[in-house]
Motif scaffolding. Structure first.
Motif, PDB file in Angstrom:
ATOM      1  N   MET A  72       0.819  -1.055  -0.143  1.00 25.61           N
ATOM      2  CA  MET A  72       0.123   0.076   0.223  1.00 25.61           C
ATOM      3  C   MET A  72       0.889   1.285   0.231  1.00 25.61           C
ATOM      4  N   ARG A  73       0.561   2.119  -0.490  1.00 31.81           N
ATOM      5  CA  ARG A  73       1.230   3.399  -0.911  1.00 31.81           C
ATOM      6  C   ARG A  73       0.429   4.596  -0.904  1.00 31.81           C
ATOM      7  N   THR A  74       1.114   5.808  -0.508  1.00 31.21           N
ATOM      8  CA  THR A  74       0.085   7.090  -0.975  1.00 31.21           C
ATOM      9  C   THR A  74       0.665   7.884  -2.069  1.00 31.21           C
ATOM     10  N   PHE A  75      -0.134   8.426  -2.752  1.00 32.95           N
ATOM     11  CA  PHE A  75       0.490   9.519  -3.792  1.00 32.95           C
ATOM     12  C   PHE A  75       1.416  10.398  -3.732  1.00 32.95           C
ATOM     13  N   SER A  76       1.331  10.946  -2.310  1.00 33.28           N
ATOM     14  CA  SER A  76       2.619  11.863  -1.873  1.00 33.28           C
ATOM     15  C   SER A  76       3.751  11.251  -1.866  1.00 33.28           C
ATOM     16  N   LEU A  77       4.133  10.074  -1.801  1.00 33.55           N
ATOM     17  CA  LEU A  77       5.283   9.207  -1.774  1.00 33.55           C
ATOM     18  C   LEU A  77       5.748   8.982  -3.226  1.00 33.55           C
ATOM     19  N   LEU A  78       4.766   8.900  -4.131  1.00 35.36           N
ATOM     20  CA  LEU A  78       4.827   8.654  -5.592  1.00 35.36           C
ATOM     21  C   LEU A  78       5.309   9.931  -6.271  1.00 35.36           C
ATOM     22  N   LYS A  79       4.815  11.321  -5.695  1.00 37.17           N
ATOM     23  CA  LYS A  79       4.994  12.218  -6.522  1.00 37.17           C
ATOM     24  C   LYS A  79       6.233  12.582  -6.946  1.00 37.17           C
ATOM     25  N   GLY A  80       6.990  12.899  -7.971  1.00 32.99           N
ATOM     26  CA  GLY A  80       8.198  13.388  -8.347  1.00 32.99           C
ATOM     27  C   GLY A  80       9.382  12.311  -8.243  1.00 32.99           C
ATOM     28  N   GLN A  81       8.777  10.882  -8.010  1.00 29.57           N
ATOM     29  CA  GLN A  81       9.690   9.851  -8.413  1.00 29.57           C
ATOM     30  C   GLN A  81       9.820   9.506  -9.619  1.00 29.57           C
ATOM     31  N   PRO A  82      11.308   9.438 -10.035  1.00 30.37           N
ATOM     32  CA  PRO A  82      11.610   8.969 -11.224  1.00 30.37           C
ATOM     33  C   PRO A  82      11.194   7.626 -11.678  1.00 30.37           C
ATOM     34  N   VAL A  83      10.775   7.628 -13.093  1.00 28.78           N
ATOM     35  CA  VAL A  83      10.209   6.203 -13.894  1.00 28.78           C
ATOM     36  C   VAL A  83      11.568   5.808 -14.699  1.00 28.78           C
ATOM     37  N   PHE A  84      11.841   4.706 -14.451  1.00 30.02           N
ATOM     38  CA  PHE A  84      13.116   4.038 -14.998  1.00 30.02           C
ATOM     39  C   PHE A  84      12.620   2.907 -16.007  1.00 30.02           C
ATOM     40  N   ASP A  85      13.723   2.820 -17.106  1.00 30.34           N
ATOM     41  CA  ASP A  85      13.331   1.716 -18.217  1.00 30.34           C
ATOM     42  C   ASP A  85      14.110   0.556 -17.429  1.00 30.34           C
ATOM     43  N   SER A  86      13.671  -0.658 -17.250  1.00 27.07           N
ATOM     44  CA  SER A  86      14.400  -1.603 -16.560  1.00 27.07           C
ATOM     45  C   SER A  86      15.443  -2.478 -17.603  1.00 27.07           C
ATOM     46  N   LYS A  87      15.201  -2.143 -18.820  1.00 28.13           N
ATOM     47  CA  LYS A  87      16.323  -2.783 -19.650  1.00 28.13           C
ATOM     48  C   LYS A  87      17.350  -2.105 -19.721  1.00 28.13           C
ATOM     49  N   SER A  88      17.197  -0.691 -20.090  1.00 30.60           N
ATOM     50  CA  SER A  88      18.456   0.013 -20.281  1.00 30.60           C
ATOM     51  C   SER A  88      18.898   0.941 -19.117  1.00 30.60           C
ATOM     52  N   GLY A  89      17.997   0.937 -18.032  1.00 36.94           N
ATOM     53  CA  GLY A  89      18.658   1.742 -16.778  1.00 36.94           C
ATOM     54  C   GLY A  89      18.481   3.318 -17.088  1.00 36.94           C
ATOM     55  N   ALA A  90      17.680   3.673 -18.344  1.00 38.33           N
ATOM     56  CA  ALA A  90      17.380   5.020 -18.669  1.00 38.33           C
ATOM     57  C   ALA A  90      16.192   5.795 -17.711  1.00 38.33           C
ATOM     58  N   ARG A  91      16.485   6.978 -17.105  1.00 36.02           N
ATOM     59  CA  ARG A  91      15.360   7.393 -16.473  1.00 36.02           C
ATOM     60  C   ARG A  91      14.654   8.038 -17.859  1.00 36.02           C
ATOM     61  N   ILE A  92      13.191   7.943 -17.703  1.00 33.35           N
ATOM     62  CA  ILE A  92      12.345   8.068 -18.815  1.00 33.35           C
ATOM     63  C   ILE A  92      11.327   9.185 -18.370  1.00 33.35           C
ATOM     64  N   GLY A  93      11.249   9.439 -17.136  1.00 31.04           N
ATOM     65  CA  GLY A  93      10.280  10.379 -16.748  1.00 31.04           C
ATOM     66  C   GLY A  93       9.990  10.696 -15.388  1.00 31.04           C
ATOM     67  N   GLU A  94       8.906  11.291 -14.614  1.00 28.29           N
ATOM     68  CA  GLU A  94       8.979  11.741 -13.533  1.00 28.29           C
ATOM     69  C   GLU A  94       7.324  11.661 -13.288  1.00 28.29           C
ATOM     70  N   VAL A  95       6.765  11.149 -12.177  1.00 29.24           N
ATOM     71  CA  VAL A  95       5.517  11.019 -11.767  1.00 29.24           C
ATOM     72  C   VAL A  95       4.921  12.232 -11.435  1.00 29.24           C
ATOM     73  N   THR A  96       3.763  12.830 -12.100  1.00 32.44           N
ATOM     74  CA  THR A  96       2.993  13.966 -11.449  1.00 32.44           C
ATOM     75  C   THR A  96       1.714  13.857 -10.918  1.00 32.44           C
ATOM     76  N   ASP A  97       1.178  12.860 -11.184  1.00 36.90           N
ATOM     77  CA  ASP A  97      -0.267  12.569 -10.830  1.00 36.90           C
ATOM     78  C   ASP A  97      -0.920  11.373 -10.948  1.00 36.90           C
ATOM     79  N   LEU A  98      -1.815  11.120 -10.412  1.00 37.95           N
ATOM     80  CA  LEU A  98      -2.740   9.710 -10.441  1.00 37.95           C
ATOM     81  C   LEU A  98      -3.889   9.906 -11.386  1.00 37.95           C
ATOM     82  N   CYS A  99      -4.378   8.994 -12.262  1.00 40.83           N
ATOM     83  CA  CYS A  99      -5.395   8.986 -12.939  1.00 40.83           C
ATOM     84  C   CYS A  99      -6.480   8.030 -12.526  1.00 40.83           C
ATOM     85  N   ILE A 100      -7.533   8.639 -11.909  1.00 39.85           N
ATOM     86  CA  ILE A 100      -8.514   7.818 -11.162  1.00 39.85           C
ATOM     87  C   ILE A 100      -9.778   7.705 -11.841  1.00 39.85           C
TER      88      ILE A 100
END
Length: 158
Positions: A1-29
């Motif tokens: 279980m997780r809160t959105f406030s812990l996710l906001k601003g976290q980087p999103v990584f491509d697990s194959k290349s290790g590249a940072r591909i973006g940053e979490v800004t919001d939830l779609c509900i």
């Protein structure tokens, strides 16, 4: 279980290349109160919003979110039904119990990452109340009824 406030601003990584591909800004509900995906900003100078389906996330870590590859990020074609902070925002919306009791204003949500099910709501009665009383968490195992003026929840504990 997780809160959105812990996710906001976290980087999103491509697990194959290790590249940072973006940053979490919001939830779609969804209208049914389920977290369908994440809004991710991508780009250096001209950042654009992308949708990442929660089913395409391979893991939610403490320091980043992993996806198989950046093909899972989809250009947003439509506006999400609801978000926490952007268009159709639920942040600050009144939470009311099914018995008609005002619970407070929505500040954050607790959800199961794998399923997207919202299981709790962090509410506020204002800045001073948060300082004196601390966080208030409302638990609910049933989906909320999200309306134009309020969110109706079936309360387990207050």
């Amino acid at each position: 279980m997780r809160t959105f406030s812990l996710l906001k601003g976290q980087p999103v990584f491509d697990s194959k290349s290790g590249a940072r591909i973006g940053e979490v800004t919001d939830l779609c509900i969804t209208n049914e109160g389920v977290v369908k995906g994440l809004m991710v900003k991508k780009g250096v100078f001209f950042k654009q919003s992308y949708f990442l389906d929660i089913q395409d996330v391979t893991s939610f870590g403490g320091d980043g979110i992993m996806v198989e590859d950046d093909d899972h990020l989809k250009k947003r074609k439509t506006t999400p039904e609801y978000t926490l902070h952007h268009q159709h925002s639920l942040n600050g919306k009144m939470l009311i119990s099914k018995s008609g009791e005002s619970l407070g204003l929505l500040k954050d949500v607790y959800f199961h990452e794998e399923l997207g099910t919202i299981v709790g709501y962090e509410i506020t009665d204002g800045f001073f109340s948060d300082i004196t009383e601390g966080k208030q968490i409302i638990q609910s195992e049933k989906p909320p009824a999200i309306g134009k003026d309020a969110i109706i929840v079936d309360v387990n504990h207050t």
